[in-house]
Design a protein around this motif. Structure first.
Motif, mmCIF file in Angstrom:
data_model
loop_
_atom_site.group_PDB
_atom_site.id
_atom_site.type_symbol
_atom_site.label_atom_id
_atom_site.label_comp_id
_atom_site.label_asym_id
_atom_site.label_seq_id
_atom_site.Cartn_x
_atom_site.Cartn_y
_atom_site.Cartn_z
ATOM 1 N N GLU A 1 0.732 -1.136 -0.161
ATOM 2 C CA GLU A 1 -0.133 0.069 0.127
ATOM 3 C C GLU A 1 0.837 1.322 0.013
ATOM 4 O O GLU A 1 0.440 2.197 -0.766
ATOM 5 C CB GLU A 1 -0.829 0.073 1.159
ATOM 6 N N ASP A 2 1.931 1.241 0.821
ATOM 7 C CA ASP A 2 2.792 2.075 0.723
ATOM 8 C C ASP A 2 3.483 2.667 -0.761
ATOM 9 O O ASP A 2 3.638 3.730 -1.039
ATOM 10 C CB ASP A 2 3.932 1.977 1.927
ATOM 11 N N LEU A 3 3.987 1.732 -1.392
ATOM 12 C CA LEU A 3 4.505 1.606 -2.590
ATOM 13 C C LEU A 3 3.630 2.268 -3.612
ATOM 14 O O LEU A 3 3.932 3.031 -4.603
ATOM 15 C CB LEU A 3 5.075 0.391 -3.060
ATOM 16 N N ALA A 4 2.216 1.459 -3.719
ATOM 17 C CA ALA A 4 1.072 2.232 -4.424
ATOM 18 C C ALA A 4 0.878 3.652 -4.212
ATOM 19 O O ALA A 4 0.861 4.223 -5.211
ATOM 20 C CB ALA A 4 0.035 1.430 -4.188
ATOM 21 N N ARG A 5 0.752 4.032 -2.799
ATOM 22 C CA ARG A 5 0.728 5.649 -2.596
ATOM 23 C C ARG A 5 1.793 6.410 -3.214
ATOM 24 O O ARG A 5 1.599 7.513 -3.666
ATOM 25 C CB ARG A 5 0.374 5.553 -1.006
ATOM 26 N N ARG A 6 2.969 5.911 -2.914
ATOM 27 C CA ARG A 6 4.060 6.646 -3.319
ATOM 28 C C ARG A 6 4.243 6.702 -4.777
ATOM 29 O O ARG A 6 4.410 7.813 -5.445
ATOM 30 C CB ARG A 6 5.206 6.126 -2.892
ATOM 31 N N GLU A 7 3.718 5.865 -5.549
ATOM 32 C CA GLU A 7 3.605 6.025 -7.204
ATOM 33 C C GLU A 7 2.442 6.911 -7.652
ATOM 34 O O GLU A 7 2.835 7.831 -8.510
ATOM 35 C CB GLU A 7 3.192 4.438 -7.651
ATOM 36 N N GLU A 8 1.449 7.001 -6.762
ATOM 37 C CA GLU A 8 0.596 8.033 -7.071
ATOM 38 C C GLU A 8 1.199 9.451 -6.954
ATOM 39 O O GLU A 8 0.847 10.592 -7.634
ATOM 40 C CB GLU A 8 -0.766 7.833 -6.236
ATOM 41 N N GLU A 9 1.813 9.648 -5.798
ATOM 42 C CA GLU A 9 2.410 10.893 -5.556
ATOM 43 C C GLU A 9 3.498 11.382 -6.394
ATOM 44 O O GLU A 9 3.323 12.291 -6.791
ATOM 45 C CB GLU A 9 3.070 10.736 -4.161
ATOM 46 N N ARG A 10 4.083 10.152 -6.974
ATOM 47 C CA ARG A 10 5.069 10.638 -8.061
ATOM 48 C C ARG A 10 4.526 10.914 -9.374
ATOM 49 O O ARG A 10 4.909 11.855 -10.120
ATOM 50 C CB ARG A 10 5.826 9.020 -8.395
ATOM 51 N N LYS A 11 3.279 10.389 -9.712
ATOM 52 C CA LYS A 11 2.658 11.001 -10.867
ATOM 53 C C LYS A 11 2.083 12.168 -10.892
ATOM 54 O O LYS A 11 2.021 13.036 -11.949
ATOM 55 C CB LYS A 11 1.386 9.989 -11.241
ATOM 56 N N ALA A 12 1.844 12.774 -9.647
ATOM 57 C CA ALA A 12 1.235 14.142 -9.486
ATOM 58 C C ALA A 12 2.432 14.982 -9.219
ATOM 59 O O ALA A 12 2.146 16.215 -8.917
ATOM 60 C CB ALA A 12 0.283 14.177 -8.248
#
Length: 373
Positions: free
Chosen positions: A305-316
């Motif tokens: 979940e942490d990695l998925a959230r970090r990926e979404e933050e990276r996109k934005a």
């Protein structure tokens, strides 16, 4: 991609002809013809660099005092820089680094950082106890303090006004780190920056470079000192802006140095130039975002979940970074935080709607509020 005029980096007269030239001292408001990428607007004594959409991407901060009074402070601060260099000892290699030109120049730093090979958050160390003492004395000199802090003093707030969200980000991060790590060494009172580097001359002229360790969506504060003819040399060249700026001693400039290639033009023989740069390493922001640990430590314990959230933050990340650079049209109405303009108008916080930028129109001008009796 390298700038096509980089071969002429040390020819100020050529660059003045082929780049946009900001003759800062004359209060000249430069407005190049389309399709130029930026222009400069006059804002009281200070000028701002804006992009085509009106984002402030640089600030030229004029001195806060009349000429002779400020000149005496600049001369005293220059003397302090010269004396500090004479008290320090440097190996031959300290004069030649990726930023230095010709005979090179030594540097000194103070503050705290993370990254650049550091395994943990910590203070920047001097090369010797003798150099550390000289650096401490230099940064406590009242004239150096005056020169380095006037852009961030409570009664003269160009950094807060023109870069509010960036300032808030820097200030909050620094305060969080200092409270959690009381042993961290601060630089100047009220400064939002975590570190300072002084270029100790006598000819502090930099080659084209970026400061990649700094925060990409941030600003660094550059102050010029010395005794040189600013019409003949020492100009700041912002290559990605196609801009050369007259940069006299005693003035300061804010630019996003991590992403904008910048350099200085040479000064003449017998002249001196020093500079003081305040900045915060991008690694400090990542350290806080990771829960006060490095990227490596965070990744070792991160859940799916942490990695998925970090990926979404990276996109934005890019869009979020651009939002931190304020719009000139908002700053003009004291909307420093970028909140909705209708909200600003409704609160009556409107002072100046003249000199609308290319991204504005007369239709955006709100109706005048009637005085209540």
């Amino acid at each position: 991609m390298a700038h096509p005029l980089l071969a002429h980096a040390h020819d100020p007269e050529f660059l003045k002809t082929h780049l946009q030239y900001a003759d800062w001292d004359s209060k000249y408001v430069f407005s190049p013809p389309a399709p130029a990428s930026l222009f400069i607007q006059l804002a009281r004594k200070t000028q701002v660099i804006v992009d085509r959409c009106g984002r402030i991407i640089g600030v030229l901060i004029a001195p806060p005092l009349p000429g002779e009074e400020w000149e005496s402070i600049v001369q005293a601060a220059t003397t302090a820089m010269r004396e500090a260099r004479d008290k320090m000892t440097f190996p031959v290699g300290a004069y030649h680094h990726r930023r230095s030109y010709s005979d090179g120049f030594p540097t000194g730093s103070q503050g705290f950082a993370f990254g650049g090979g550091r395994e943990n958050l910590g203070n920047i160390k001097a090369s010797s106890a003798w150099n550390a003492a000289a650096m401490e004395e230099l940064l406590e000199d009242p004239n150096v303090v005056r020169m380095t802090t006037y852009p961030i003093r409570p009664l003269f707030l160009p950094y807060q006004a023109f870069c509010y969200l960036i300032f808030a980000d820097y200030h909050t991060t620094k305060q969080v780190l200092v409270r959690k790590n009381p042993g961290l060494r601060r630089t100047f009172t009220r400064s939002p920056f975590a570190a300072v580097t002084v270029n100790l001359g006598p000819v502090s002229v930099s080659l084209p470079h970026t400061d990649a360790a700094n925060k990409a969506d941030g600003m660094c504060l550059i102050g010029a000192l010395g005794s040189f003819d600013a019409d003949k040399g020492g100009q700041l060249v912002c290559w990605d802006y196609d801009l050369i700026i007259r940069f006299p001693p005693g003035c300061s400039i804010l630019i996003p140095s991590a992403v904008v290639t910048h350099s200085n033009t040479p000064i003449r023989d017998g002249e001196e130039r020093f500079s003081i740069i305040q900045y915060t390493a991008g690694g400090l922001f990542r350290w806080v975002a990771n829960g006060f640990q490095s990227d490596r430590s965070w990744l070792a314990s991160a859940s799916a979940e942490d990695l998925a959230r970090r990926e979404e933050e990276r996109k934005a990340r890019c869009a979020d970074a651009l939002k931190k650079f304020p719009l000139w049209k908002d700053v003009k109405v004291r909307n420093f935080s970028g909140r909705g303009r209708v909200e600003v108008w409704d609160s009556g916080d409107v002072t100046d709607f003249s000199n609308l930028t290319d991204c504005e129109s007369e239709g955006e001008r709100p109706a005048k509020r009637k005085r209540q009796t």
